[in-house]
Design a protein around this motif. Sequence first.
Motif, PDB file in Angstrom:
ATOM      1  N   VAL B  59      12.103  13.114  64.260  1.00  0.00           N
ATOM      2  CA  VAL B  59      12.131  12.423  65.540  1.00  0.00           C
ATOM      3  C   VAL B  59      10.752  11.801  65.718  1.00  0.00           C
ATOM      4  O   VAL B  59       9.736  12.419  65.430  1.00  0.00           O
ATOM      5  CB  VAL B  59      12.463  13.393  66.686  1.00  0.00           C
ATOM      6  CG1 VAL B  59      12.163  12.751  68.044  1.00  0.00           C
ATOM      7  CG2 VAL B  59      13.923  13.806  66.600  1.00  0.00           C
ATOM      8  N   CYS B  76      17.106  14.761  61.555  1.00  0.00           N
ATOM      9  CA  CYS B  76      16.856  16.128  62.043  1.00  0.00           C
ATOM     10  C   CYS B  76      16.407  16.157  63.500  1.00  0.00           C
ATOM     11  O   CYS B  76      15.925  15.157  64.019  1.00  0.00           O
ATOM     12  CB  CYS B  76      15.760  16.772  61.204  1.00  0.00           C
ATOM     13  SG  CYS B  76      16.061  16.680  59.444  1.00  0.00           S
ATOM     14  N   SER B  77      16.504  17.331  64.112  1.00  0.00           N
ATOM     15  CA  SER B  77      15.981  17.456  65.470  1.00  0.00           C
ATOM     16  C   SER B  77      14.459  17.598  65.400  1.00  0.00           C
ATOM     17  O   SER B  77      13.883  17.850  64.343  1.00  0.00           O
ATOM     18  CB  SER B  77      16.626  18.631  66.210  1.00  0.00           C
ATOM     19  OG  SER B  77      16.359  19.833  65.534  1.00  0.00           O
ATOM     20  N   HIS B  78      13.830  17.445  66.545  1.00  0.00           N
ATOM     21  CA  HIS B  78      12.377  17.283  66.628  1.00  0.00           C
ATOM     22  C   HIS B  78      11.633  18.474  66.029  1.00  0.00           C
ATOM     23  O   HIS B  78      11.769  19.597  66.522  1.00  0.00           O
ATOM     24  CB  HIS B  78      12.022  17.116  68.104  1.00  0.00           C
ATOM     25  CG  HIS B  78      10.681  16.500  68.351  1.00  0.00           C
ATOM     26  ND1 HIS B  78      10.015  15.745  67.429  1.00  0.00           N
ATOM     27  CD2 HIS B  78       9.892  16.515  69.461  1.00  0.00           C
ATOM     28  CE1 HIS B  78       8.877  15.322  67.938  1.00  0.00           C
ATOM     29  NE2 HIS B  78       8.765  15.785  69.173  1.00  0.00           N
ATOM     30  N   ARG B  80      12.084  20.012  63.204  1.00  0.00           N
ATOM     31  CA  ARG B  80      12.824  20.979  62.373  1.00  0.00           C
ATOM     32  C   ARG B  80      13.094  20.500  60.959  1.00  0.00           C
ATOM     33  O   ARG B  80      13.805  21.170  60.208  1.00  0.00           O
ATOM     34  CB  ARG B  80      14.152  21.355  63.048  1.00  0.00           C
ATOM     35  CG  ARG B  80      14.059  21.698  64.509  1.00  0.00           C
ATOM     36  CD  ARG B  80      13.030  22.751  64.805  1.00  0.00           C
ATOM     37  NE  ARG B  80      12.817  22.860  66.251  1.00  0.00           N
ATOM     38  CZ  ARG B  80      11.739  23.365  66.797  1.00  0.00           C
ATOM     39  NH1 ARG B  80      10.742  23.802  66.046  1.00  0.00           N
ATOM     40  NH2 ARG B  80      11.611  23.423  68.102  1.00  0.00           N
ATOM     41  N   ALA B  83      12.895  23.002  58.149  1.00  0.00           N
ATOM     42  CA  ALA B  83      13.983  23.994  58.137  1.00  0.00           C
ATOM     43  C   ALA B  83      15.261  23.368  57.582  1.00  0.00           C
ATOM     44  O   ALA B  83      15.958  23.972  56.765  1.00  0.00           O
ATOM     45  CB  ALA B  83      14.212  24.550  59.539  1.00  0.00           C
ATOM     46  N   VAL B  84      15.545  22.147  58.020  1.00  0.00           N
ATOM     47  CA  VAL B  84      16.738  21.449  57.520  1.00  0.00           C
ATOM     48  C   VAL B  84      16.592  21.208  56.020  1.00  0.00           C
ATOM     49  O   VAL B  84      17.528  21.435  55.239  1.00  0.00           O
ATOM     50  CB  VAL B  84      16.950  20.114  58.276  1.00  0.00           C
ATOM     51  CG1 VAL B  84      18.187  19.399  57.746  1.00  0.00           C
ATOM     52  CG2 VAL B  84      17.076  20.351  59.780  1.00  0.00           C
ATOM     53  N   THR B  86      14.900  22.950  53.953  1.00  0.00           N
ATOM     54  CA  THR B  86      15.093  24.248  53.296  1.00  0.00           C
ATOM     55  C   THR B  86      16.578  24.503  53.067  1.00  0.00           C
ATOM     56  O   THR B  86      16.994  24.908  51.981  1.00  0.00           O
ATOM     57  CB  THR B  86      14.497  25.375  54.171  1.00  0.00           C
ATOM     58  OG1 THR B  86      13.091  25.156  54.304  1.00  0.00           O
ATOM     59  CG2 THR B  86      14.742  26.735  53.550  1.00  0.00           C
ATOM     60  N   ASN B 112       5.458  25.812  63.608  1.00  0.00           N
ATOM     61  CA  ASN B 112       5.844  27.027  62.883  1.00  0.00           C
ATOM     62  C   ASN B 112       6.730  26.696  61.683  1.00  0.00           C
ATOM     63  O   ASN B 112       6.616  27.310  60.629  1.00  0.00           O
ATOM     64  CB  ASN B 112       6.572  27.988  63.822  1.00  0.00           C
ATOM     65  CG  ASN B 112       6.769  29.364  63.198  1.00  0.00           C
ATOM     66  OD1 ASN B 112       5.997  29.773  62.336  1.00  0.00           O
ATOM     67  ND2 ASN B 112       7.794  30.063  63.623  1.00  0.00           N
ATOM     68  N   ASN B 113       7.601  25.694  61.849  1.00  0.00           N
ATOM     69  CA  ASN B 113       8.530  25.370  60.763  1.00  0.00           C
ATOM     70  C   ASN B 113       7.790  24.880  59.523  1.00  0.00           C
ATOM     71  O   ASN B 113       8.152  25.244  58.402  1.00  0.00           O
ATOM     72  CB  ASN B 113       9.555  24.336  61.227  1.00  0.00           C
ATOM     73  CG  ASN B 113      10.371  24.837  62.394  1.00  0.00           C
ATOM     74  OD1 ASN B 113      10.286  24.299  63.496  1.00  0.00           O
ATOM     75  ND2 ASN B 113      11.141  25.893  62.181  1.00  0.00           N
TER      76      ASN B 113
END
Lengths: 348, 472
Positions: B59, B76-78, B80, B83-84, B86, B112-113
């Motif tokens: 985003v 992807c969402s903001h 993340r 994580a996606v 991954t 954190n991601n």
Amino acid sequence: MGKQLIKGNEAIVKGAILAGCRYFFGYPITPASEIAEAAAFYMPLVGGTFLQAESEVASINMLYGAASGGIRAMTASSSPGISLKQEGISYCAGSELPIVIVDIMRGGPGLGNIAPEQSDYNQMVKGGGHGNYKLIVLAPNSAQEMCDLTMLAFELADKYRNPAVILADGFIGQMMEPVEFPKAVEKIPEKEWALHADADDEKKLICSIQLDPDVLEKHNLKLQEKYKKIAAEVRFEEYYCDDADLVLIGFGVVSRVLLSVVDILREKGQRIGLLRPISLWPFPSFQIAQLAQKIKHFLVVELSNGQLVDDVKLAVNGKKPVLFYNRMGGIVPSPEEIIAHIEKTVKA
Amino acid sequence: MAKIIRKSDSFYPIYEHKSGAKDVTHYCPGCGHGVLHKLIAEALDDFQIRDRTILMSPVGCSVFAYYYFRVGNIQCSHGRAPAVATGIKRVFPESIVISYQGDGDLAAIGGNNIIQAANRGENITVFFVNNAIYGMTGGQMAPTTLVGQKTTTSPRGRSVANEGYPVAVSEMLATLKAPVYIERVALTDAKNTNKVRHAVRKALQIQIENKGFSLVEVLSACPSGWKMTPVQAKQWITDYMCKQFPLGVFRDTSAEIEPSPAVKNEFISHDLFKKLDIPDKPFRAVKSETPPVNYQNPRLKIAGFGGQGILLLGLGIAQAGMQMGYQVSWIPSYGPEMRGGTANCHVNLSNKRIGSPVVSQPSTLIAMNLPSLEKFECEVIPGGLIIYDSSLINRPPARKDVEVLGIPATKIADDLGNTRIANMVILGAYIARTSIIPRQVVVDTLPVFIKRKNLVPLNVKAVDKGIEYVSQ
């Protein structure tokens, strides 16, 4: 097949693997942790992947990524964890990704406690994230159904390209009962829309963004059309409803208590029955409306502040009185408590 | 031979976006995204990996990276994207997964991601565009905004007192052990741009060779957000950003790490029952005599101290009951309660479908300590049964309308050499008094729920002592 005395939470994982799920992304939380623990143990034995994510938010987004690859994947959590996942769930619904989410509900609001509540009804059935979407929500009331409905959830998720939810309470998750496991699913449907890391991928896009209002409206209309089709998947159980004057409605552990109530009062000759929604969405509105034509009153019992009862009232549409009894904070009422309430409030 | 300069094959021939010409990007003049896109696309061409590349669009202004890259695309969402990435990389280890992110996305909401994906050493490539601002939303302050830099949400300039210092992502991630390659580069002059080109290729090469995680931080101009001309903006990177964010390689272990093949998990579908510890023999219920009517379809509450094996005792009854063909349910008190203090569980055995698994009015109470007896004695139905450990409870139940069986279970267990098997002594007493489960069924089912198999014979002995005590 063999029978196994097993916790509901563990039955979910075995059912998922039998349904062909090989990816689990999760984060520990009581009373759902046994699901992640069982997945961590069994997934590697069947060529699967278990990954403990850094957060609930990460786990739902890992699921978003994995499901984009067309495989069967799942996550599990409990109420506060589900709240954290809601944005990602909305993305999965918008992108039409078939994922399975397990919610072993606990007491709220906030940190609440770890005892069984049903107060996630609204956030799962009505959509706790943003946007116009629906989740397929199945509500098991036994360890056997924890397995069976998990397998069904994967099937329905794939059939409709839609996220599906197992909504259970802490008791159903922690309870041990005998489970007869069915045969493994042999063939998982091919998904043309999914990415396969090959040359065809250039035609594919997994996304929920539609900048043009006209296009986004069209996408929403398409989703709503799909939801109308999913309505045919309604599932429920009727117990002594045929000649009942009073029909009790409840799901999950409450439906087990209500079963006892019906058994005890039937023995005393009272015309009482139970309707148990197995799918909370689609909701058995039609069946409830039909019952409303022939019975005298309903009594909805839930472990929340009046969430299920709203849907019952919509279905009954004022035709018959809908009485209500609830407990919150993690207290499961006894059959005797409900019987006392019936005797006090329901006029024959 | 003359080289034909043309658009990279890794770009779509036509850019299907909402408005504007279909042969140019939506990025502003002077923006770094377009150049970085080009350098990435050319690398995908040259490495011939376009077909197996999957790109995460974040985003931010590059939310529409999927308009351009002719690859598999996930928006992807903001924050993340790591994580996606991954998730999809775990499904397709042989794919090339690129996470393309801006500074608000990567360093703020997704902080954190990115740390955790880097720390796991995910075999992905991250292109991190640092332009010290939230460009798409109109120029708000980012975690990388320089001290004193004016943005729409730091109108008087970023203040250390209020917002802290800019986040140095590359330096921070370089402290982790797993990342293979982390470099900061800048899209300024031709020389630096060539370094960007080199870094992009190196990062992708590392993924192709399955060496692990790499991140390229690209200092990039946002003339619109910075309210400068493109020329001024490039100069600003050199004059200010490079001082706060020095260029260079912060971590590179690529020479030490051996390339490894990508191994896709094999979907195992044979012998699933065995792998899942599900018994695959058809179930056959053990037939036996019908117990006396007052002991039929028992609803048990079993309670005591944590550590007395209360839950296991209930499990033993449920497991053997199931083998008898009964419907059974077992439910524990769970969570913090079970770690110290009291423990209890509820067990139902029934000839018909079990309603409430919660036992509110037990037909049998097993109390292994005084607090449990005091708490639950009143709940037992008239004519019910109370079994208590008389070696720990010095006052017998007060109820006169129930059957009472006291057994010095803990003392008997001590005599057998292990206090912890008092629960099995009680189990023996319970089945001997009620005839609900034959001894042999209990003996046969003990190994199912007693994890340490060498303890099974001792547990059988304890059960027998319980039976013996009641039969005397």
